[in-house]
Design a protein around this motif. Structure first.
Motif, mmCIF file in Angstrom:
data_model
loop_
_atom_site.group_PDB
_atom_site.id
_atom_site.type_symbol
_atom_site.label_atom_id
_atom_site.label_comp_id
_atom_site.label_asym_id
_atom_site.label_seq_id
_atom_site.Cartn_x
_atom_site.Cartn_y
_atom_site.Cartn_z
ATOM 1 N N LYS A 75 84.936 -28.893 -57.135
ATOM 2 C CA LYS A 75 83.874 -27.918 -56.944
ATOM 3 C C LYS A 75 83.666 -27.066 -58.192
ATOM 4 N N ARG A 76 84.787 -26.578 -58.728
ATOM 5 C CA ARG A 76 84.671 -25.722 -59.896
ATOM 6 C C ARG A 76 85.251 -26.431 -61.121
ATOM 7 N N SER A 77 84.636 -27.543 -61.472
ATOM 8 C CA SER A 77 85.132 -28.265 -62.647
ATOM 9 C C SER A 77 83.949 -28.964 -63.296
ATOM 10 N N ASN A 78 84.066 -29.161 -64.589
ATOM 11 C CA ASN A 78 82.970 -29.832 -65.286
ATOM 12 C C ASN A 78 83.250 -31.317 -65.497
ATOM 13 N N THR A 79 84.356 -31.780 -64.908
ATOM 14 C CA THR A 79 84.677 -33.201 -65.054
ATOM 15 C C THR A 79 83.750 -34.019 -64.169
ATOM 16 N N LEU A 96 88.061 -56.750 -50.371
ATOM 17 C CA LEU A 96 86.819 -55.974 -50.304
ATOM 18 C C LEU A 96 86.771 -55.200 -48.985
ATOM 19 N N LYS A 97 86.810 -53.876 -49.114
ATOM 20 C CA LYS A 97 86.734 -53.090 -47.861
ATOM 21 C C LYS A 97 86.090 -51.735 -48.137
ATOM 22 N N LEU A 98 85.881 -50.992 -47.061
ATOM 23 C CA LEU A 98 85.241 -49.675 -47.173
ATOM 24 C C LEU A 98 86.091 -48.752 -48.042
ATOM 25 N N GLN A 99 85.437 -48.094 -48.989
ATOM 26 C CA GLN A 99 86.139 -47.118 -49.825
ATOM 27 C C GLN A 99 85.471 -45.757 -49.636
ATOM 28 N N GLU A 100 86.303 -44.720 -49.689
ATOM 29 C CA GLU A 100 85.755 -43.361 -49.483
ATOM 30 C C GLU A 100 86.290 -42.437 -50.550
ATOM 31 N N THR A 101 85.504 -41.435 -50.893
ATOM 32 C CA THR A 101 86.011 -40.359 -51.755
ATOM 33 C C THR A 101 85.117 -39.127 -51.594
ATOM 34 N N MET A 102 85.673 -37.977 -52.012
ATOM 35 C CA MET A 102 84.916 -36.717 -51.908
ATOM 36 C C MET A 102 84.490 -36.296 -53.289
ATOM 37 N N VAL A 103 83.244 -35.943 -53.453
ATOM 38 C CA VAL A 103 82.748 -35.454 -54.748
ATOM 39 C C VAL A 103 81.852 -34.245 -54.510
ATOM 40 N N TRP A 104 81.405 -33.632 -55.598
ATOM 41 C CA TRP A 104 80.518 -32.460 -55.503
ATOM 42 C C TRP A 104 79.239 -32.749 -56.254
ATOM 43 N N LEU A 105 78.164 -32.504 -55.607
ATOM 44 C CA LEU A 105 76.858 -32.763 -56.215
ATOM 45 C C LEU A 105 76.329 -31.459 -56.785
ATOM 46 N N LYS A 106 75.887 -31.488 -58.053
ATOM 47 C CA LYS A 106 75.359 -30.251 -58.640
ATOM 48 C C LYS A 106 73.873 -30.367 -58.832
ATOM 49 N N ASP A 107 73.288 -29.226 -59.086
ATOM 50 C CA ASP A 107 71.857 -29.117 -59.293
ATOM 51 C C ASP A 107 71.376 -30.177 -60.289
ATOM 52 N N CYS A 108 70.403 -30.992 -59.876
ATOM 53 C CA CYS A 108 69.975 -32.073 -60.756
ATOM 54 C C CYS A 108 68.577 -31.837 -61.292
ATOM 55 N N GLY A 109 68.443 -30.862 -62.086
ATOM 56 C CA GLY A 109 67.183 -30.697 -62.795
ATOM 57 C C GLY A 109 66.103 -30.090 -61.963
ATOM 58 N N GLU A 110 64.914 -30.751 -61.972
ATOM 59 C CA GLU A 110 63.712 -30.118 -61.397
ATOM 60 C C GLU A 110 63.824 -29.787 -59.927
ATOM 61 N N VAL A 111 64.434 -30.683 -59.181
ATOM 62 C CA VAL A 111 64.417 -30.464 -57.740
ATOM 63 C C VAL A 111 65.560 -29.525 -57.346
ATOM 64 N N ALA A 112 65.177 -28.490 -56.649
ATOM 65 C CA ALA A 112 66.207 -27.515 -56.273
ATOM 66 C C ALA A 112 67.014 -28.031 -55.093
ATOM 67 N N VAL A 113 68.264 -28.194 -55.287
ATOM 68 C CA VAL A 113 69.153 -28.489 -54.171
ATOM 69 C C VAL A 113 70.255 -27.442 -54.230
ATOM 70 N N HIS A 114 71.152 -27.474 -53.233
ATOM 71 C CA HIS A 114 72.273 -26.533 -53.292
ATOM 72 C C HIS A 114 72.995 -26.722 -54.596
ATOM 73 N N ALA A 115 73.374 -25.626 -55.199
ATOM 74 C CA ALA A 115 74.072 -25.704 -56.476
ATOM 75 C C ALA A 115 75.310 -26.572 -56.355
ATOM 76 N N THR A 116 75.985 -26.436 -55.255
ATOM 77 C CA THR A 116 77.188 -27.231 -55.094
ATOM 78 C C THR A 116 77.238 -27.749 -53.675
ATOM 79 N N THR A 117 77.138 -29.018 -53.547
ATOM 80 C CA THR A 117 77.116 -29.603 -52.211
ATOM 81 C C THR A 117 78.271 -30.585 -52.083
ATOM 82 N N PRO A 118 79.109 -30.400 -51.067
ATOM 83 C CA PRO A 118 80.185 -31.375 -50.879
ATOM 84 C C PRO A 118 79.618 -32.679 -50.329
ATOM 85 N N ILE A 119 79.999 -33.749 -50.955
ATOM 86 C CA ILE A 119 79.441 -35.051 -50.568
ATOM 87 C C ILE A 119 80.589 -36.027 -50.307
ATOM 88 N N GLN A 120 80.470 -36.743 -49.211
ATOM 89 C CA GLN A 120 81.435 -37.825 -49.000
ATOM 90 C C GLN A 120 80.758 -39.136 -49.405
#
Ligand code: C2E
Ligand code: MG
Ligand code: MG
Length: 707
Positions: A75-79, A96-120
């Motif tokens: 959430k609070r990292s620039n990596t 070959l099987k289902l893989q999961e991970t948690m990441v954080w989505l940041k503001d992507c330019g023109e379209v305003a989205v939540h600054a930090t959104t938890p994404i699975q």
């Protein structure tokens, strides 16, 4: 094409996509709530759904897609998170099987989205029939709401207040720990209960259930004090707040409940109430609580059109008892009386202690029928009077006590219905019971108001009275065995310009209460001394008796004033008898004794007036230097017929003989009475209408001195 079994939602979607024509696939993917990208095994995008396009813009170009989708590992990292590499690893993994991970989505330019959104991120390999990889479906699931809900649950669980959230059906689906702990109900159980079930099972409301529901539905919330009974041992007081959450179409979504334990506050409050509304000594209600209850009773009887009643109870002779035996004994007596009252009244009414030896009882919800209400009230009042008229065992003593009871019955329509006034009416009735001799019940009648008014008028008149103009001394002869008047009792007469003649039994108690008796008594002594001097200077030998009020006698300067008057009038004190009542001798006995000794040493005679009616202890007779007893007229009235009175008169005469005291019989009206008395004692003096009514000095002289 085969799908992993992990998510039914995704499985269904994959099946749908699989069956659909290629032009329909986009539409199906777009209607999916979460982000979806379908990649070829070479990781070029086959399909990007609307949700993802909303974030990264309209693109199907592989490079743009990966660079626009800015994902971070924390959430609070620039990596940055390398999505391409992760997908590659998924593809390269041996099974070959289902893989999961948690990441954080940041503001992507023109379209305003939540600054930090938890994404699975979920990568679903989609396989061909030969188990080779056909495509890879990337599911981007926004976890914001889940995380929020979890945080909320954590917050709820950290709270000491019990909290719950229901689903739309009202089932308690989210109780916090505290709520489970307070109610003793596990979440599994609560889940099967609606909040209404819970209210009915454990909650005692102070208002009707309908009121709560009405307020919830109309205002969206309700809050109030309740009592919770989790089990027979676990009961507590709480503030319960209920609120309702609705969607924009006013459909109920949730009910929320918060339960705040206020047992401590409740206990503190009842302690304060105990102090503010209850008498410390007896534990009975005090005046404030009684007044509140009277006000409430007035409202109640107005609705029910019934009656209520107030009983005012005052102990007879309590003051003397308290003064002579001490406050400890007095307090014990009050406690015993309180217990008796409580026992007789039970739950029929409220028993209160007003102050000192004054108690009150409020009876509510008596009959609508006036007569019936009155009969019931009087029956109870008499029961109380009989019960209190008893001996009380206190500190190895057996004390007798009785009470005077004033009763006031009140109906809803009366305009004087105010607590003070109602207490005042009962008080008037109580005083009337006292005036009539005590140990009895008296019912308030409107004429008692008139009596009270008269008393007030009298008090004002006494304050402004011109003694020389309005008052006159009358004298009543006391006759010896030879029929000769040897003494005269001074009896005061008041002729008021507007009130007319007021008898002493009416104005003396008022003047004592208002302390005007001190001035009046001094005036009487002054005039009586002059009269005694005048008669005795002329060798007539008439002893003059003067009534001394206890109030006057207990004045600190009484003896000095008497000495001053002796000097001023030059009277010989041995021609004067001071009449005291037994009550005088009870209060401050040692001081009273000193005063009497002093007066006797000056030459005065001292007589006990109304002997036999007062305090029954005769011990003071031993200690006092007395000269005379006056047998009260109540014992004379029925002699010689009444054997009890005969016995009393005989024993008083015997007592006087052994103590060498002279005796005056007062109130002698008939020759029979006089003959009987003479038979008993030849030396006794007789005073009464048989020989003369009280008359002015001039008349007295004509009748008894000149003749
Ligand atoms: P008390 O000192 O016991 O006076 C006797 C009362 O009995 C007098 O009433 C007298 O008029 C009345 N009496 C006398 N003979 C008879 C009789 O044969 N039959 C009946 N029925 N009554 C008789 P009174 O004058 O009305 O005085 C009442 C009381 O007022 C007195 O009782 C005394 O306690 C008080 N009092 C009167 N004058 C004074 C006074 O100057 N100072 C004080 N402090 N009290 C006074
Ligand atoms: Mg007298
Ligand atoms: Mg008397």
């Amino acid at each position: 094409m085969d799908a992993p079994k992990h998510s039914t939602e995704i499985t269904k979607l994959i099946a749908k996509l699989h069956q659909a024509h290629s032009f329909q696939r986009q539409q199906i993917a777009d209607s999916f709530q979460q982000g979806l990208i379908l990649f070829t095994p070479q990781l070029s995008p086959r399909l990007v759904n609307a949700k993802v396009r909303y974030v990264i813009g309209e693109t199907t170009d592989t490079d743009t897609l990966f660079s626009q989708l800015k994902l971070y590992t924390q959430k609070r990292s620039n990596t940055e998170f390398d999505l391409k590499e992760w997908l590659q690893e998924c593809i390269n993994s041996p099974k070959l099987k289902l893989q999961e991970t948690m990441v954080w989505l940041k503001d992507c330019g023109e379209v305003a989205v939540h600054a930090t959104t938890p994404i699975q991120l979920q990568a679903f390999p989609i396989l061909n029939a030969d188990q080779s990889l056909e495509s890879i479906l990337l599911h981007l699931k926004d976890l914001t709401l889940e995380i929020q809900a979890e945080a909320q649950q954590r917050l709820m669980n950290a709270s000491y207040a019990g909290q719950f959230i229901t689903n739309a059906q009202g089932l308690i689906t989210q109780p916090n720990y505290a709520f489970s702990a307070y109610t003793g109900l596990k979440p599994e159980i609560l889940e099967t209960m609606t909040y209404v079930d819970w209210l009915k099972k454990q909650v005692t409301l102070k208002v009707p259930f309908g009121t709560v529901m009405e307020s919830l539905l109309e205002e969206g919330s309700w809050s109030g004090e309740v009592q919770i009974t989790a089990s027979t041992e676990a009961q507590f007081y709480a503030v319960l707040s209920l609120s309702m959450l609705m969607d924009e179409n006013r459909n109920i979504e949730h009910f929320i409940g918060v339960l705040q334990d206020i047992t401590d506050i409740h206990e503190a409050r009842s302690k304060i109430e105990q102090l503010a509304y209850f008498d410390k000594l007896t534990g009975l209600a005090n005046r404030s609580l009684l007044q509140n209850q009277i006000e409430a009773a007035i409202e109640e009887i107005t609705v029910s059109q019934s009656h209520a009643a107030l009983l005012l109870i005052d102990l007879d002779g309590f003051k003397i008892l308290n003064d002579t035996l001490g406050h400890m004994i007095g307090d014990q007596l009050l406690i015993l009386v309180a217990q008796k009252l409580q026992a007789v009244v039970g739950s029929e009414g409220l028993v209160a202690r007003l102050d000192g030896d004054e108690f009150a009882i409020l009876l509510k919800e008596l009959s609508q029928d006036h007569y019936e209400a009155l009969q019931n009230t009087l029956a109870l009042a008499h029961r109380i009077q009989e019960d209190l008229d008893d001996r009380y065992e206190i500190s190895n003593r057996s004390l007798h006590c009785s009470a005077s009871i004033g009763v006031h019955l009140f109906a809803p329509t009366l305009e004087d219905n105010q607590s003070d006034q109602l207490i005042g009416f009962a008080n008037l009735a109580m005083h009337e019971a006292k005036n009539l001799g005590g140990n009895q019940v008296h019912l308030f009648e409107n004429n008692l108001c008139a009596v009270a008014k008269q008393r007030l008028e009298m008090l004002q008149a006494l304050n402004h009275s011109e003694l020389d103009d309005e008052f006159q001394l009358y004298f009543q002869a006391q006759i010896d065995q030879n029929g000769k008047a040897v003494a005269a009792e001074t009896l005061l007469r008041w002729f008021h310009p507007s009130l007319g003649f007021v008898p002493p039994c009416d104005f003396i108690p008022v003047a004592e209460e208002g302390r005007q008796i001190i001035k009046i008594g001094l005036w009487v002594m002054h005039k009586a001394f002059l009269q005694a001097k005048a008669w005795n200077d002329n060798q007539h030998n008439i002893r003059v008796s003067i009534n001394i009020s206890p109030i006057q006698f207990h004045e600190q300067s009484f003896v000095e004033l008497v000495i001053g008057l002796v000097k001023f009038t030059q009277v010989n004190p041995s021609h004067i008898t001071l009449e005291l009542t037994e009550g005088v001798l009870i209060r401050n006995t040692s001081l009273a004794l000193q005063k009497i000794q002093h007066l006797v040493s000056l030459g005065f005679h001292v007589s006990i007036d109304d002997f036999g009616t007062g305090y029954s202890s005769l011990s003071y007779l031993q200690r006092l230097p007395l000269h005379e007893l006056k047998i009260d007229q109540s014992f004379i009235r029925h002699i010689p017929e009444n054997p009890d009175d005969v016995a009393i008169v005989q024993s008083i005469l015997k007592l006087a003989q052994t103590k060498n005291l002279s005796v005056v019989a007062e109130g002698v009206e008939t020759q029979d009475q006089a003959d009987f008395l003479r038979e008993q004692s030849s030396e006794l003096l007789i005073q009464g209408y048989l020989f003369s009514k009280p008359v002015p000095a001039g008349v007295f002289e004509e009748r008894f001195i000149q003749s």
